[in-house]
Scaffold this motif. Sequence first.
Motif, PDB file in Angstrom:
ATOM      1  N   ASP A   1      19.248  18.347 -25.805  1.00  0.00           N
ATOM      2  CA  ASP A   1      18.028  17.538 -25.840  1.00  0.00           C
ATOM      3  C   ASP A   1      17.645  17.451 -27.319  1.00  0.00           C
ATOM      4  O   ASP A   1      17.110  18.398 -27.883  1.00  0.00           O
TER       5      ASP A   1
ATOM      6  N   GLY B   1      12.699  20.159 -10.968  1.00  0.00           N
ATOM      7  CA  GLY B   1      12.873  18.730 -10.779  1.00  0.00           C
ATOM      8  C   GLY B   1      14.234  18.348 -10.237  1.00  0.00           C
ATOM      9  O   GLY B   1      15.236  19.053 -10.418  1.00  0.00           O
TER      10      GLY B   1
ATOM     11  N   GLY C   1       6.479  21.226 -25.545  1.00  0.00           N
ATOM     12  CA  GLY C   1       7.156  20.727 -24.357  1.00  0.00           C
ATOM     13  C   GLY C   1       8.139  21.731 -23.786  1.00  0.00           C
ATOM     14  O   GLY C   1       8.265  21.868 -22.563  1.00  0.00           O
TER      15      GLY C   1
ATOM     16  N   GLU D   1       6.449  24.246 -21.753  1.00  0.00           N
ATOM     17  CA  GLU D   1       5.988  23.670 -20.491  1.00  0.00           C
ATOM     18  C   GLU D   1       7.146  23.276 -19.568  1.00  0.00           C
ATOM     19  O   GLU D   1       6.917  22.748 -18.478  1.00  0.00           O
TER      20      GLU D   1
ATOM     21  N   ARG E   1       9.340  24.617  -8.502  1.00  0.00           N
ATOM     22  CA  ARG E   1       7.980  24.218  -8.129  1.00  0.00           C
ATOM     23  C   ARG E   1       7.789  24.135  -6.613  1.00  0.00           C
ATOM     24  O   ARG E   1       6.685  23.883  -6.131  1.00  0.00           O
TER      25      ARG E   1
ATOM     26  N   LYS F   1      17.295  17.838 -12.817  1.00  0.00           N
ATOM     27  CA  LYS F   1      17.884  19.086 -13.289  1.00  0.00           C
ATOM     28  C   LYS F   1      18.688  19.764 -12.186  1.00  0.00           C
ATOM     29  O   LYS F   1      19.782  20.295 -12.433  1.00  0.00           O
TER      30      LYS F   1
ATOM     31  N   ARG G   1       9.540  20.965 -20.252  1.00  0.00           N
ATOM     32  CA  ARG G   1       9.830  19.535 -20.255  1.00  0.00           C
ATOM     33  C   ARG G   1      11.176  19.189 -20.876  1.00  0.00           C
ATOM     34  O   ARG G   1      11.623  18.047 -20.778  1.00  0.00           O
ATOM     35  N   ASN G   2      11.821  20.131 -21.548  1.00  0.00           N
ATOM     36  CA  ASN G   2      13.129  19.829 -22.128  1.00  0.00           C
ATOM     37  C   ASN G   2      14.186  19.815 -21.041  1.00  0.00           C
ATOM     38  O   ASN G   2      14.023  20.399 -19.968  1.00  0.00           O
TER      39      ASN G   2
END
Length: 344
Positions: free
Chosen positions: A313, A183, A327, A330, A203, A186, A332-333
Motif C-alpha cells: 500500500d 472487510g 489510517g 485505524e 468486525r 481483505k 485502513r491500509n
Amino acid sequence: MPQRESVNRRVVLAARPRGLPTPQDFRLDEAAVPTPGEGQVLLRTLYLSLDPYMRQVMDEIPPAYAPSVRLGEPMVGGTVHRVVASRHPRFRAGDLVLGNAGWQDHALSDGHDLVQLGEMARPSLALGVLGMPGFTAHVGLLDIGRPEPGETVVVAAATGAVGAVVGQIARIKGARVVGIAGGADKRRYAVEELGFDVCLDRRDPQLAERLAAACPDGVDVYFENVGGAVFDAVLPLLNLGARVPVVGLIAHYNDDAPPPGPNRLPLLMTAVLQKRIRVQGLVILDHYGDRFDAFRRDMDAWVADGRVKLREDVVDGLENAPAALIGLLEGRNFGKLVVRVGDG
C-alpha cells in the motif's frame, strides 16, 4: 511535493497524542541538507516504512525496546536510501542502502546502521516481506509457533505486513491457516491470493462463533499481533500445548485508560496453566545478529518462486505520512504500508 537538493523536509513530533493521533500531533518543517564529515555518508530517502510500533514511541513513556521520539524531532522509521555523497570507506555515491533515518528527505549516517541492498527492482520490499515485518513473521512463527503439518494456525491482521507472511509460511509448513481481517476485500485476498484456508471478518459480531466453526479441531498456534476482541475469541479454542507468539497489540496502542469490563487475567492465566500454553513475546531487534541471514535465504527463495507474496500500500509524498499512519492505526491500509518519499 518533490525533494530538493538544498532543503531537508522533516516530519517532526509536535505533540504527544492522547488516544488516536491527529494531524496536529505532527509538523512538517524544513532545514538545510547536512554535509557529511569524515566517516559519514549523506543519504536521500526513497521509501519510508510505516509500522504500528510508531504509535508507542510517540508517548512520553516509551515501550521497553525503544526510546520515545522527542518533541520537535523527526519521527522514527525504517528507510531505503540512495547514498548522495560518501566519506565512508564502505559506501559510494549511488549505493542503495537500508537504514533507519525516519521521516525526512535527507540524513547523515556513520554507516553502522546501514545495509547494502545492491540493485533491486522493487527497493520497497526491503521494508516489507524482505525486511523487518517479514523477519518478524519468520522468527515468530518458526521459533515460537513451530507449526506442524495438519495443525491449525490462526493469524490476526491477516493481510497486514506481518500477518500475510505468517499465513503463507504456515501453509509452506503444511498447516491449516485461518485468517482474521477487516472487510470482504481483505478476506477474499487472504484466501484467493495468499492461500489461507479461511478468513473471517474481525468486525463480525459473531466472530467468536464463526471462529469456533472454522477451527473444529481447536487452535494450535495463534500469532498475536492485535489483541482485543480477536484474542478473546481465540482464547477458548487454544489446544493443549498451544503456542502464542506475541509481536504486537495494535488494538490497544491508542488506549489512554485501562479497558472496560471484568478482569480477564484469571481466565487467561487459568488457560495458560491448565492447557500448558506457551505465550512468548518477540521483539525482533533481538534477533538480527543470529537469525537474519537464515531468514533472507528462506524468504529470497520463497519470494522468487512465488510461494510468498506481499501486497504493498504505497502512499506518495512525505507530507502524507501522518495521515497514512493514522489510517494504519485505524486498519485502513491494505498490505504493507510504505511512503514513496523520492524517486530513484
